[in-house]
Design an enzyme around this catalytic site. Structure first.
Site, PDB file in Angstrom:
ATOM      1  N   HIS A  77       0.922  -1.474   0.008  1.00  0.00           N
ATOM      2  CA  HIS A  77       0.005  -0.064  -0.054  1.00  0.00           C
ATOM      3  C   HIS A  77       0.662   1.388  -0.018  1.00  0.00           C
ATOM      4  CE1 HIS A  77      -3.905  -1.864   0.835  1.00  0.00           C
ATOM      5  NE2 HIS A  77      -3.035  -2.686   1.391  1.00  0.00           N
TER       6      HIS A  77
ATOM      7  N   LYS B 292      -8.929  13.550   4.922  1.00  0.00           N
ATOM      8  CA  LYS B 292      -8.379  12.147   5.041  1.00  0.00           C
ATOM      9  C   LYS B 292      -7.268  12.524   6.071  1.00  0.00           C
ATOM     10  CE  LYS B 292      -7.095  13.508   0.581  1.00  0.00           C
ATOM     11  NZ  LYS B 292      -7.261  12.556  -0.337  1.00  0.00           N
ATOM     12  N   ARG B 293      -6.392  11.672   6.505  1.00  0.00           N
ATOM     13  CA  ARG B 293      -5.414  11.702   7.572  1.00  0.00           C
ATOM     14  C   ARG B 293      -4.378  12.829   6.999  1.00  0.00           C
ATOM     15  NH1 ARG B 293      -4.887   7.777  11.556  1.00  0.00           N
ATOM     16  NH2 ARG B 293      -3.298   8.943  12.101  1.00  0.00           N
TER      17      ARG B 293
ATOM     18  N   LYS C 259       0.300  14.185   1.625  1.00  0.00           N
ATOM     19  CA  LYS C 259      -0.767  14.503   1.339  1.00  0.00           C
ATOM     20  C   LYS C 259      -1.228  16.063   0.861  1.00  0.00           C
ATOM     21  CE  LYS C 259      -3.292  10.430   3.337  1.00  0.00           C
ATOM     22  NZ  LYS C 259      -3.630   9.588   2.469  1.00  0.00           N
TER      23      LYS C 259
ATOM     24  N   THR D  97      -8.898   6.436  -2.033  1.00  0.00           N
ATOM     25  CA  THR D  97     -10.143   5.772  -2.349  1.00  0.00           C
ATOM     26  C   THR D  97     -11.234   6.919  -1.989  1.00  0.00           C
ATOM     27  OG1 THR D  97      -9.871   4.745  -0.082  1.00  0.00           O
ATOM     28  CG2 THR D  97      -9.592   3.143  -2.082  1.00  0.00           C
TER      29      THR D  97
ATOM     30  N   LYS E 183     -15.069   7.904  -4.241  1.00  0.00           N
ATOM     31  CA  LYS E 183     -16.082   8.132  -3.368  1.00  0.00           C
ATOM     32  C   LYS E 183     -16.525   9.673  -3.545  1.00  0.00           C
ATOM     33  CE  LYS E 183     -14.578   5.413   0.542  1.00  0.00           C
ATOM     34  NZ  LYS E 183     -13.657   5.314   1.743  1.00  0.00           N
TER      35      LYS E 183
HETATM   36  C1  F55 Z   1      -1.438   2.159   8.875  1.00  0.00           C
HETATM   37  C2  F55 Z   1      -0.210   1.602   9.653  1.00  0.00           C
HETATM   38  C3  F55 Z   1       1.135   1.319   9.456  1.00  0.00           C
HETATM   39 CL1  F55 Z   1       2.148   0.816  10.172  1.00  0.00          CL
HETATM   40  C4  F55 Z   1       1.300   1.693   7.977  1.00  0.00           C
HETATM   41  C5  F55 Z   1       0.226   2.065   7.095  1.00  0.00           C
HETATM   42  C6  F55 Z   1      -1.062   2.331   7.595  1.00  0.00           C
HETATM   43  C7  F55 Z   1      -1.909   2.936   6.755  1.00  0.00           C
HETATM   44  O1  F55 Z   1      -3.329   3.431   7.281  1.00  0.00           O
HETATM   45  N1  F55 Z   1      -1.913   2.977   5.648  1.00  0.00           N
HETATM   46  C8  F55 Z   1      -2.837   3.448   4.484  1.00  0.00           C
HETATM   47  O2  F55 Z   1      -4.084   3.748   4.895  1.00  0.00           O
HETATM   48  N2  F55 Z   1      -2.507   3.425   3.315  1.00  0.00           N
HETATM   49  C9  F55 Z   1      -3.390   3.752   2.379  1.00  0.00           C
HETATM   50  O3  F55 Z   1      -4.092   2.586   1.714  1.00  0.00           O
HETATM   51  C10 F55 Z   1      -5.032   2.693   0.715  1.00  0.00           C
HETATM   52  C11 F55 Z   1      -5.806   1.585   0.435  1.00  0.00           C
HETATM   53  O4  F55 Z   1      -4.838   0.844  -0.429  1.00  0.00           O
HETATM   54  C12 F55 Z   1      -4.568   3.560  -0.394  1.00  0.00           C
HETATM   55  O5  F55 Z   1      -5.610   4.163  -1.037  1.00  0.00           O
HETATM   56  C13 F55 Z   1      -3.569   4.814  -0.032  1.00  0.00           C
HETATM   57  O6  F55 Z   1      -3.141   5.592  -1.093  1.00  0.00           O
HETATM   58  C14 F55 Z   1      -2.553   4.586   1.138  1.00  0.00           C
HETATM   59  O7  F55 Z   1      -2.224   5.509   1.619  1.00  0.00           O
END
Ligand code: F55
Length: 842
Positions: free
Chosen positions: A374, A568-569, A574, A679, A683
């Site tokens: 991801h 978003k976070r 971002k 994502t 939406k």
């Molecule tokens: C959470 C914990 C750790 Cl240790 C690392 C990453 C995350 C996390 O929340 N990652 C995350 O949300 N990644 C996102 O995944 C989405 C689904 O595939 C993507 O759309 C997005 O681009 C990506 O940042």
């Protein structure tokens, strides 16, 4: 088998099968029964909380019946199952989803109304299940919805955190974290006190040799923690299939030694042991896209992975098949590298406990697992120090070393001329201290690796995993572009739009299961009545958000203004900082205008939302700046409605359901090449909003689907990012003049103490502008101007919106899950009408 009822008595069971409510009258009867008996209350003592509880219990009964049938059917069919291992499931609320998926929302609405409640108020009583950080966790939740809706035999496995993602409060413009204790009343989970697994940590490894010379490793000593299963039913949409999400909770392994300590007067340490055990599943780590290498996190990972694998293996063993058939029965998907220890654990079970040869075991392991990446951000790629793994999981470290040895030997055989390759691809990084590279372990132990959007999958093939493509060949690396469930993200969040779509695309039960049917609305793009209704739906959704903003912030915004949303976070990549710098630029421009000129500008509401990881200092500074700009702009009498800046507290799934349908334009503006997919971009477009974004992640495929005339793209391309960064650091870094102006105003103290925002300014001015905010700023402002101009032509705007929605069918998570099933899992759906297994004598 011993617990099953003998044949002669089964008739009595079948005659008395539970059925749950059918129709409004029975629904009301069940609600009242639950209020009066389950909750021991009455009509004189029934508030909305009690009505929520009773309604949920009535729906839960319905789910449980289909859930049991589905599980029986899957057991009898003995078909291959998918196991989705994810440390995060960001489910949001369950009641509304259950009502819609089983098609009884209208019944609930009229039934509750006769009992004196509004269904919307009851739905809002529910606490979000917030067991995730952001996109990765919500993706897992959308996948569960699609897996059940498509009738795939599938289980999710996760951790039952006592505290989900923290609740965010904004106090004096700063983020304050509050614990999210959500389990007070949770009717959606079923504790399975009989389904437990004892999990071992620490200890040491002894090897024994038998007469034939075969060496067996024994992992001994250390401490044990008990995993207890909690099951959550996952209803499919318009199908009886109801899958299972199994969440593990940690507790002390056995009361016995506690009692000993207790009796010997060591009460404190007995309670201490219990607390230490419970700590494992106590809290979700609140970092997204950052790996911090904490011991407790590694404990969580092994605890969950070991319990899940034990459960999967136990289920397989009941079938009495030979081990080589394991991959015909089981597909395990690793959601990022967090569950990678599952690879090592299965190898351990097969060689140490089941006595298989290494090679036979390893073949089974590789055929069973697949891994989704991801992120390409280096700080998010998990590594664990060899010392920590050795201490916590001594046998696993040995196996990791053996996996690495055999892997490197294979590489050496196949690429004898490339000596450097060995150190580049080694699972063990020879650093100080040595580290286990979890992504490499996941690749080596899987048969498929996928990225989550085309650009992202190309990037992992050509950058971070390049050598592995050379070693394993290109077919191991595939793309599966993310998707979202249209049940929650269209039908549930935006009932107005969904019923308008239904007037052209037919029954929701059809287009919500085949989202490409949305293309039917494109035929009505010039139908004046349809366009008018479209505009009315959007306005009503904006009014709903305006009311929410008023009630939570006290600020009045006009629903006629352009709503510009970034939720978003909070993360530098971002680029919320770029957005707020753009807002400041707009504010300065408005200030420089005459009152007459100002009256002519298109009013805009800039809406932000999102949490910063508690230890992410820069992200917190960004939140503070947004709020500080808001309090200046919103209280500036020169500005009035022309510009409002809103920060919505505690962004989560149920707030997203209100915010997303109300957007005119949303921002997906990550530095090119950094956002794997995104994502929420999907939406927003699905809900009739346009997007401004960079050529990054799934924005690129959204453009391909909806047409480039319907999206506002700007900024540098991923292929140019490295060069730009190099120039910013080593060349003379000229900062964009408009941005310079913005910085000067920040530094003059217009938004409060300039010192508070120094980090954000100097990241761009002095520290190489890693996220290219200055490089993209001009293009960003120009494109925002284009947005204003386009919005002024409402007719053209509505055409863009309708056309875009019509072309979004590709982004259903159903399409995405079908691709996984075909390209990676090799599993087939199990239709619910074949045989529900009841009475088949097992
Ligand atoms: C959470 C914990 C750790 Cl240790 C690392 C990453 C995350 C996390 O929340 N990652 C995350 O949300 N990644 C996102 O995944 C989405 C689904 O595939 C993507 O759309 C997005 O681009 C990506 O940042």
């Amino acid at each position: 088998v011993e617990a099953s009822i003998p044949e002669p008595q089964r008739e009595a069971w079948l005659k008395n099968q539970a059925s749950g409510f059918k129709g409004k009258d029975q629904f009301e009867k069940e609600v009242v029964r639950h209020v009066e008996t389950t909750l021991a209350r009455s009509m004189f003592n029934c508030d909305e909380t009690a009505a929520y509880a009773a309604t949920s219990l009535a729906f839960r009964d319905r789910l449980v019946i289909e859930w049991n049938r589905t599980q029986q059917r899957q057991t009898f069919a003995d078909s291959k199952r998918v196991y989705y291992l994810s440390l995060e499931f960001l489910m949001g609320r369950a009641l509304d989803n259950a009502m819609l998926n089983i098609g009884e929302k209208e019944v609930a609405k009229s039934g509750l109304s006769e009992l004196g409640f509004r269904v919307e108020d009851i739905i809002q009583q529910e606490h979000d299940a917030a067991l995730g950080n952001g996109g990765l966790g919500r993706l897992a939740a959308c996948f569960l919805d699609s897996l059940a809706s498509l009738n795939f035999p599938a289980w999710g496995y996760g951790l039952r955190y006592r505290y989900g993602i923290f609740k965010q409060e904004i106090i004096d413009g700063y983020q304050v974290e509050v614990p999210d204790y959500w389990l007070d009343f949770n009717p959606w989970e079923f504790p399975r006190h009989d389904v437990t697994v004892d999990i071992q940590f620490y200890g040491n490894v002894n090897k024994t040799t038998d007469d034939s010379g075969k060496v067996t490793a024994h992992w001994e000593g250390g401490e044990t923690v008990r995993a207890v299963a909690y099951d959550v039913p996952i209803p499919g949409y318009a199908t009886p299939s109801t899958n299972n999400l199994r969440l593990w909770s940690s507790q002390a392994a056995s009361g016995e030694f506690d009692f000993q300590k207790f009796n010997s007067g060591d009460y404190e340490s007995s309670v201490g042991d219990q607390q230490r055990a419970e700590t494992i599943s106590a809290v979700l780590y609140p970092n997204d896209n950052l790996d911090r290498g904490k011991e407790l996190r590694l404990k969580q990972q092994y605890f969950w992975v070991a319990a899940s694998l034990y459960d999967i293996v136990r289920r397989f063993k009941k079938s009495k098949r030979p081990w080589r058939e394991f991959p015909d029965q089981v597909a395990i998907q690793l959601n990022d590298t967090h569950p990678t220890l599952a690879i090592v654990e299965l190898q351990r079970i097969l060689i140490d406990l089941e006595g298989l040869d290494w090679d036979d075991a390893w073949n089974i392991v590789q055929q069973t697992f697949s891994y989704t990446n991801h992120t390409v951000l280096p700080e998010a790629l998990e590594k664990w120090s060899v010392g920590l793994v050795q201490h916590l999981l001594p046998r696993h470290l040995q196996i990791i070393y053996d996996i690495n040895l055999f892997f490197l030997q294979m590489v050496e055989r196949n690429f004898p001329k490339d000596r450097e390759m060995l150190s580049r691809v080694s699972i063990i990084e020879e650093s100080q201290p040595k580290m286990v590279r979890m992504a490499y372990l996941a690749i080596v132990g899987s048969h498929k690796v996928n990225g989550v959007a085309e650009l992202h999958s190309d990037l992992i093939r050509t950058t971070i995993f390049k050598d592995f493509v050379t070693i394993f060949g290109p077919d191991k690396f595939v793309n599966v572009t993310n998707g979202i469930t249209p049940r929650r993200w269209l039908h549930q969040a935006n009932p107005g739009l969904s019923s308008l779509i239904a007037s052209k695309a037919g029954d929701p039960e059809h287009y919500l299961k085949d989202l490409t049917l949305l293309n039917k609305i494109e035929l009505s793009v010039n139908d004046p009545a349809f366009r008018k209704a479209w505009a009315e739906v959007k306005l009503a959704n904006k009014q709903r958000l305006a009311d929410y903003i008023k009630s939570t912030t006290g600020i009045v915004v006009s629903p006629k203004a352009l709503f510009d949303v970034q939720v978003k976070r909070i993360h530098e990549y971002k680029r919320q900082q770029m957005n707020i710098f753009g807002v400041i630029f707009r504010y300065l421009k408005l200030k420089s205008m005459s009152p007459e000129e100002r009256k002519k500008v298109l009013p805009r509401v800039s809406i932000f939302g999102g949490k910063a990881a508690p230890g992410y200092w820069m992200a917190k500074q960004i939140i503070h700046l947004i709020n500080s700009v808001g309090s200046v702009v919103n209280n500036d009498p020169d500005i009035g409605d022309a510009l409002k800046v809103i920060f919505l507290e505690d962004y989560n799934v149920s707030k997203a359901e209100i915010i997303i349908p109300a957007s005119d334009i949303s921002e997906h503006i990550s530095t090119a090449g950094t956002e794997a997919s995104g994502t929420s971009n999907m939406k927003f477009v699905l809900n009739g909003g346009l997007i401004i974004g960079t050529c990054d992640g799934a924005n690129i495929e959204i453009t391909r689907e909806i047409g480039e005339e319907n999206i506002f793209l700007f900024g540098n391309l991923a292929e140019d990012v490295d060069d730009l960064r190099h120039k910013n650091t080593y060349g003379d870094h000229k900062i964009d003049p408009s941005l310079d102006k913005v910085f000067n105003v920040i530094q003059s103290g217009t938004f409060g103490n300039a010192q508070d925002f120094q980090g954000m300014v100097s990241a761009v001015r002095e520290h190489g502008d890693f996220y290219l905010v200055s490089d993209d700023f001009h293009s960003y402002l120009e494109t925002q101007e284009l947005v204003d101009k386009s919005y002024a032509d409402q007719e053209l705007w509505i055409t863009k919106c309708i056309t875009s929605v019509a072309r979004m069918g590709f982004f259903s998570s159903d399409r995405c899950i079908n691709e996984y099933a075909e390209e990676i899992w090799n599993v087939e759906p199990l239709q619910p009408d074949t045989n529900n297994g009841v009475g088949k004598g097992e």
